[in-house]
Design a protein around this motif. Structure first.
Motif, mmCIF file in Angstrom:
data_model
loop_
_atom_site.group_PDB
_atom_site.id
_atom_site.type_symbol
_atom_site.label_atom_id
_atom_site.label_comp_id
_atom_site.label_asym_id
_atom_site.label_seq_id
_atom_site.Cartn_x
_atom_site.Cartn_y
_atom_site.Cartn_z
ATOM 1 N N SER A 60 -6.869 2.524 3.879
ATOM 2 C CA SER A 60 -5.721 2.675 4.765
ATOM 3 C C SER A 60 -5.478 4.134 5.130
ATOM 4 O O SER A 60 -5.279 4.471 6.304
ATOM 5 C CB SER A 60 -4.476 2.087 4.098
ATOM 6 O OG SER A 60 -3.334 2.268 4.904
ATOM 7 N N GLU A 119 0.447 10.665 1.332
ATOM 8 C CA GLU A 119 -0.861 10.041 1.548
ATOM 9 C C GLU A 119 -1.983 10.948 1.065
ATOM 10 O O GLU A 119 -2.926 10.507 0.400
ATOM 11 C CB GLU A 119 -1.063 9.725 3.031
ATOM 12 C CG GLU A 119 -0.212 8.583 3.555
ATOM 13 C CD GLU A 119 -0.573 8.239 4.982
ATOM 14 O OE1 GLU A 119 -1.647 8.670 5.445
ATOM 15 O OE2 GLU A 119 0.219 7.542 5.639
ATOM 16 N N ILE A 172 0.834 -1.206 0.000
ATOM 17 C CA ILE A 172 0.000 0.000 0.000
ATOM 18 C C ILE A 172 0.868 1.256 0.000
ATOM 19 O O ILE A 172 0.625 2.204 -0.761
ATOM 20 C CB ILE A 172 -0.955 -0.011 1.208
ATOM 21 C CG1 ILE A 172 -2.056 -1.056 1.001
ATOM 22 C CG2 ILE A 172 -1.574 1.375 1.434
ATOM 23 C CD1 ILE A 172 -2.918 -1.305 2.216
ATOM 24 N N ASP A 173 1.897 1.277 0.837
ATOM 25 C CA ASP A 173 2.783 2.436 0.897
ATOM 26 C C ASP A 173 3.498 2.642 -0.442
ATOM 27 O O ASP A 173 3.694 3.781 -0.883
ATOM 28 C CB ASP A 173 3.800 2.280 2.020
ATOM 29 C CG ASP A 173 3.183 2.450 3.402
ATOM 30 O OD1 ASP A 173 2.063 2.985 3.485
ATOM 31 O OD2 ASP A 173 3.811 2.032 4.397
ATOM 32 N N VAL A 185 -5.805 1.360 -0.608
ATOM 33 C CA VAL A 185 -5.130 2.632 -0.322
ATOM 34 C C VAL A 185 -6.108 3.610 0.311
ATOM 35 O O VAL A 185 -5.803 4.258 1.323
ATOM 36 C CB VAL A 185 -4.525 3.233 -1.608
ATOM 37 C CG1 VAL A 185 -4.052 4.667 -1.364
ATOM 38 C CG2 VAL A 185 -3.366 2.386 -2.097
ATOM 39 N N THR A 187 2.317 1.749 -3.340
ATOM 40 C CA THR A 187 1.294 2.232 -4.266
ATOM 41 C C THR A 187 1.116 3.733 -4.124
ATOM 42 O O THR A 187 0.973 4.458 -5.121
ATOM 43 C CB THR A 187 -0.043 1.523 -4.019
ATOM 44 O OG1 THR A 187 0.145 0.111 -4.085
ATOM 45 C CG2 THR A 187 -1.085 1.938 -5.050
ATOM 46 N N ILE A 188 1.129 4.212 -2.897
ATOM 47 C CA ILE A 188 1.026 5.655 -2.650
ATOM 48 C C ILE A 188 2.187 6.391 -3.327
ATOM 49 O O ILE A 188 2.000 7.425 -3.977
ATOM 50 C CB ILE A 188 1.000 5.935 -1.137
ATOM 51 C CG1 ILE A 188 -0.330 5.474 -0.543
ATOM 52 C CG2 ILE A 188 1.226 7.423 -0.845
ATOM 53 C CD1 ILE A 188 -0.386 5.474 0.970
#
Length: 203
Positions: free
Chosen positions: A61, A101, A13-14, A58, A16-17
């Motif tokens: 989160s 984010e 996820i991080d 994402v 992807t950000i």
């Protein structure tokens, strides 16, 4: 301690950000995320099934992290205006520390990316507004706040925060601490009943 699977999901996820901020939604592919995360593309598909599923993760989160960080500290305070103040300053402090984010969230919201029935690009803002409405209403019930429509004031505070964040998203040199202070100075007289000392001074 987080499980290995939870750590891997968070890592993906991080990453992807990172890719979203760098390449935008159109340029974010499972292959690019896999390259950034240094994992096989199949691993991403195992955890998230599809790119839309990854985008939904994402969104969820970022929403969870932001709401928990901003509201948790404010909830620890007893005075409603202190809570509102902590919410405003906490929100701006959080986004300053987690710029990627917030930018990723904006990329997803502006394009409507995601694909499941639980996708909700505005949920984080709606949850924060609902919290403001509850806090403003509690202050009125206690007699600490003036008579007004809590929904209107919550919308005004949220809108002012969003306006500042839009400016800051394009210009990171904007002083968010100064912005928060001036925002609170503007809203406090319209929200809070004057203290007995202030009433005597103006008499």
């Amino acid at each position: 301690m987080k499980s290995l699977e939870a750590q891997r999901r968070r890592h993906i996820i991080d990453c992807t950000i990172t890719v979203l901020v760098r390449d935008g939604v159109a340029g974010t592919s499972l292959s690019r995320v896999a390259s950034e995360a240094k994992v096989a593309k199949g691993i991403i598909c195992y955890y998230f099934a599809s790119k839309d599923g990854l985008f939904d993760a994402v969104l969820a989160s970022v929403r969870e992290r932001m709401v928990a960080a901003v509201i948790a500290d404010a909830e620890a305070l007893d005075d409603e205006w202190q809570r509102v103040s902590a919410f405003v300053t906490g929100h701006l402090t959080y986004v300053r520390k987690h710029r990627a984010e917030v930018l990723a969230l904006r990329h997803l919201a502006s394009t409507g990316a995601g694909g499941s029935e639980v996708s909700d690009h505005l949920a984080v803002w709606r949850e924060q507004k609902d919290w403001l409405v509850g806090t403003l209403t509690a202050g009125q019930d206690r007699g600490a706040f003036k008579s007004f429509d809590p929904g209107v004031v919550a919308t005004a505070i949220s809108g002012a925060l969003e306006s500042g964040l839009l400016q800051w998203a394009h210009d990171a040199t904007i002083d968010l601490d100064l912005y928060a202070g001036q925002l609170l100075d503007l809203f406090e007289p319209g929200v809070c009943e004057p203290t007995p000392e202030a009433q005597l001074a103006s008499a």
